[in-house]
Write a protein that holds these residues in place. Structure first.
Motif, PDB file in Angstrom:
ATOM      1  N   ILE A   6       0.942  -1.120  -0.032  1.00  0.00           N
ATOM      2  CA  ILE A   6      -0.103  -0.027  -0.064  1.00  0.00           C
ATOM      3  C   ILE A   6       0.878   1.443  -0.278  1.00  0.00           C
ATOM      4  O   ILE A   6       1.757   1.320   0.962  1.00  0.00           O
ATOM      5  CB  ILE A   6      -0.863   0.024   1.222  1.00  0.00           C
ATOM      6  N   TYR A   7       0.637   2.298  -0.880  1.00  0.00           N
ATOM      7  CA  TYR A   7       1.417   3.387  -1.159  1.00  0.00           C
ATOM      8  C   TYR A   7       0.533   4.390  -0.439  1.00  0.00           C
ATOM      9  O   TYR A   7      -0.781   4.539  -0.809  1.00  0.00           O
ATOM     10  CB  TYR A   7       1.728   3.878  -2.356  1.00  0.00           C
ATOM     11  N   PHE A   8       0.810   5.242   0.680  1.00  0.00           N
ATOM     12  CA  PHE A   8       0.047   6.476   1.066  1.00  0.00           C
ATOM     13  C   PHE A   8       0.727   7.645   0.731  1.00  0.00           C
ATOM     14  O   PHE A   8       1.988   7.709   0.660  1.00  0.00           O
ATOM     15  CB  PHE A   8       0.043   6.464   2.727  1.00  0.00           C
ATOM     16  N   LYS A  53      -7.288  -4.424   7.318  1.00  0.00           N
ATOM     17  CA  LYS A  53      -7.184  -4.355   6.150  1.00  0.00           C
ATOM     18  C   LYS A  53      -5.738  -5.091   5.718  1.00  0.00           C
ATOM     19  O   LYS A  53      -5.677  -5.983   4.622  1.00  0.00           O
ATOM     20  CB  LYS A  53      -6.954  -2.725   5.357  1.00  0.00           C
ATOM     21  N   ILE A  54      -4.733  -4.713   6.731  1.00  0.00           N
ATOM     22  CA  ILE A  54      -3.267  -5.509   6.208  1.00  0.00           C
ATOM     23  C   ILE A  54      -3.545  -7.153   6.396  1.00  0.00           C
ATOM     24  O   ILE A  54      -3.304  -7.893   5.584  1.00  0.00           O
ATOM     25  CB  ILE A  54      -2.489  -5.066   7.167  1.00  0.00           C
ATOM     26  N   ILE A  59      -1.188  -7.690   3.118  1.00  0.00           N
ATOM     27  CA  ILE A  59      -0.290  -6.403   3.005  1.00  0.00           C
ATOM     28  C   ILE A  59       1.116  -6.709   3.464  1.00  0.00           C
ATOM     29  O   ILE A  59       0.867  -7.276   4.686  1.00  0.00           O
ATOM     30  CB  ILE A  59      -0.911  -5.376   3.204  1.00  0.00           C
ATOM     31  N   THR A  60       2.230  -6.738   2.869  1.00  0.00           N
ATOM     32  CA  THR A  60       3.401  -6.839   3.561  1.00  0.00           C
ATOM     33  C   THR A  60       4.047  -5.485   4.011  1.00  0.00           C
ATOM     34  O   THR A  60       5.016  -5.365   4.684  1.00  0.00           O
ATOM     35  CB  THR A  60       4.336  -7.743   2.861  1.00  0.00           C
ATOM     36  N   ASP A  61       3.783  -4.499   3.155  1.00  0.00           N
ATOM     37  CA  ASP A  61       4.741  -3.275   3.243  1.00  0.00           C
ATOM     38  C   ASP A  61       3.760  -2.047   3.123  1.00  0.00           C
ATOM     39  O   ASP A  61       3.037  -2.089   2.106  1.00  0.00           O
ATOM     40  CB  ASP A  61       5.867  -3.142   2.103  1.00  0.00           C
ATOM     41  N   ILE A  62       3.994  -1.037   3.966  1.00  0.00           N
ATOM     42  CA  ILE A  62       3.425  -0.040   3.727  1.00  0.00           C
ATOM     43  C   ILE A  62       4.167   1.200   3.283  1.00  0.00           C
ATOM     44  O   ILE A  62       5.271   1.394   4.028  1.00  0.00           O
ATOM     45  CB  ILE A  62       2.628   0.605   5.005  1.00  0.00           C
ATOM     46  N   ILE A  63       4.315   1.864   2.409  1.00  0.00           N
ATOM     47  CA  ILE A  63       4.986   2.734   1.848  1.00  0.00           C
ATOM     48  C   ILE A  63       4.277   4.527   2.099  1.00  0.00           C
ATOM     49  O   ILE A  63       3.528   4.503   1.474  1.00  0.00           O
ATOM     50  CB  ILE A  63       5.393   2.696   0.433  1.00  0.00           C
ATOM     51  N   LEU A  79       2.095   0.037  15.365  1.00  0.00           N
ATOM     52  CA  LEU A  79       2.851  -0.419  16.587  1.00  0.00           C
ATOM     53  C   LEU A  79       2.151  -1.782  16.912  1.00  0.00           C
ATOM     54  O   LEU A  79       1.306  -2.184  17.015  1.00  0.00           O
ATOM     55  CB  LEU A  79       2.838   0.435  17.706  1.00  0.00           C
ATOM     56  N   GLY A  80       3.132  -2.755  17.031  1.00  0.00           N
ATOM     57  CA  GLY A  80       3.090  -4.338  17.470  1.00  0.00           C
ATOM     58  C   GLY A  80       2.688  -5.072  16.278  1.00  0.00           C
ATOM     59  O   GLY A  80       2.486  -6.411  16.796  1.00  0.00           O
ATOM     60  N   THR A  81       2.736  -4.743  15.159  1.00  0.00           N
ATOM     61  CA  THR A  81       2.679  -5.593  14.033  1.00  0.00           C
ATOM     62  C   THR A  81       4.016  -5.887  13.419  1.00  0.00           C
ATOM     63  O   THR A  81       4.935  -5.136  13.754  1.00  0.00           O
ATOM     64  CB  THR A  81       1.796  -4.668  13.085  1.00  0.00           C
ATOM     65  N   HIS A  82       4.101  -6.512  12.335  1.00  0.00           N
ATOM     66  CA  HIS A  82       5.466  -7.143  11.839  1.00  0.00           C
ATOM     67  C   HIS A  82       5.564  -6.432  10.563  1.00  0.00           C
ATOM     68  O   HIS A  82       6.153  -6.760   9.579  1.00  0.00           O
ATOM     69  CB  HIS A  82       5.654  -8.486  11.911  1.00  0.00           C
ATOM     70  N   ILE A  83       4.706  -5.451  10.068  1.00  0.00           N
ATOM     71  CA  ILE A  83       4.626  -5.067   8.761  1.00  0.00           C
ATOM     72  C   ILE A  83       5.804  -3.994   8.274  1.00  0.00           C
ATOM     73  O   ILE A  83       6.512  -3.518   9.526  1.00  0.00           O
ATOM     74  CB  ILE A  83       3.283  -3.954   8.671  1.00  0.00           C
TER      75      ILE A  83
END
Length: 299
Positions: A6-8, A53-54, A59-63, A79-83
């Motif tokens: 996901i690109y923000f 959503k992840i 979803i593996t990466d948030i950009i 926080l607390g996720t492994h993304i």
């Protein structure tokens, strides 16, 4: 492991062309054959839906294509996720990106995202507010407040506001408790950092590390303003700043020390910023490190 992005994109951060950025993202991500979607950041900073959503969409990466404020809001919600979190610097300061060695050119930043390594970095809490990089009380916070309502963005505007505020700057009383030591002082500003700079490669805490489990605290005490400029210039020379070791906090022109947590009493309610964004201040702030807060993709 197959990646899914996901690109923000922050539509108002910085001064760069967002249409050109979107075209670049589409071209380079398709070349990598990585599935992706593009969303806009939101002004409220509310990403309550993101964890679900992840999980649902794998979803593996948030950009994050924006500045430190956008990184703060998105990373703080994860926080607390492994993304994995990547940054394409698009803000006015980009302090976290530059501290991590992420280049300012979008194409090169995307190359880091595709080929770099995700590793944990620290963050910190101010009560319940999250900071991924840096917060400040006093002078620099007032600049951040003024910048947030200025019609123009970019480095030149920030420099003008900094000069204007320095000329008229006031000093604020603070009581600082850290490492079992308490200090009362009048200061131009207090900087609490997990990264080594304000942004724009302006170094404020040269010894800071993104993952050492420590906060770097810089206190610029009341003094003649010409003398103050000398001390600040000395402070920002990488490797030349004096880091006070152990539990000692000295009363001198600039104090620079490290701690895992700090309590600051702020009786005159000096303004506050968190990661370059104006924040609601308080008469007392309790600040503590969050070790391994999130995974940042770095060179």
């Amino acid at each position: 492991m197959n990646r899914n992005f996901i690109y923000f994109i922050n539509p108002i951060s910085g001064t760069k062309n967002k249409d050109a950025l979107l075209q670049l993202i589409e071209k380079k991500t398709r070349e990598q054959k990585i599935p992706y979607q593009v969303l806009h950041t939101n002004a409220s900073g509310d990403y309550y839906y993101l964890k679900e959503k992840i999980q649902k969409e794998g979803i593996t990466d948030i950009i994050i294509c924006g500045g430190d404020g956008s990184v703060n809001q998105v990373a703080g919600s994860l926080l607390g996720t492994h993304i994995n979190i990547g940054i394409v610097p698009m803000g006015s300061g980009n302090g976290l990106a530059f501290a991590a060695g992420i280049p300012s050119k979008a194409a090169k930043a995307l190359d880091i995202i595709f080929n770099g390594k995700a590793s944990y970095i620290d963050g910190f809490y101010l009560y319940v507010s999250f900071s991924c990089m840096h917060c400040g009380l006093g002078f620099d916070a007032q600049v951040a407040h003024d910048f947030s309502v200025h019609p123009s963005r970019g480095l030149s505007t920030y420099v003008k506001l900094t000069i204007r505020n320095f000329i008229t700057a006031r000093f604020y009383p603070f009581t600082i408790t850290a490492n079992n030591t308490t200090l009362q002082t009048n200061a131009l500003f207090i900087s609490i950092a997990n990264s080594n700079q304000f942004g724009n490669n302006f170094t404020i805490a040269p010894k800071a590390s993104l993952n050492d489990g420590l906060l770097d605290i810089v206190v610029v005490n009341k003094m003649n303003k010409l003398k103050m400029l000398f001390y600040i210039l000395k402070q920002i020379r990488v490797g030349k700043a004096e880091l006070i070791s152990g539990k000692k906090i000295q009363h001198k022109g600039i104090q620079y020390f490290q701690a895992k947590n700090i309590v600051i009493k702020n009786p005159s309610v000096a303004p506050l910023h968190i990661d370059g964004e104006p924040a609601e201040t308080s008469t007392e702030l309790n600040i503590k490190i969050i070790e391994n807060a999130f995974r940042l993709i770095q060179p």
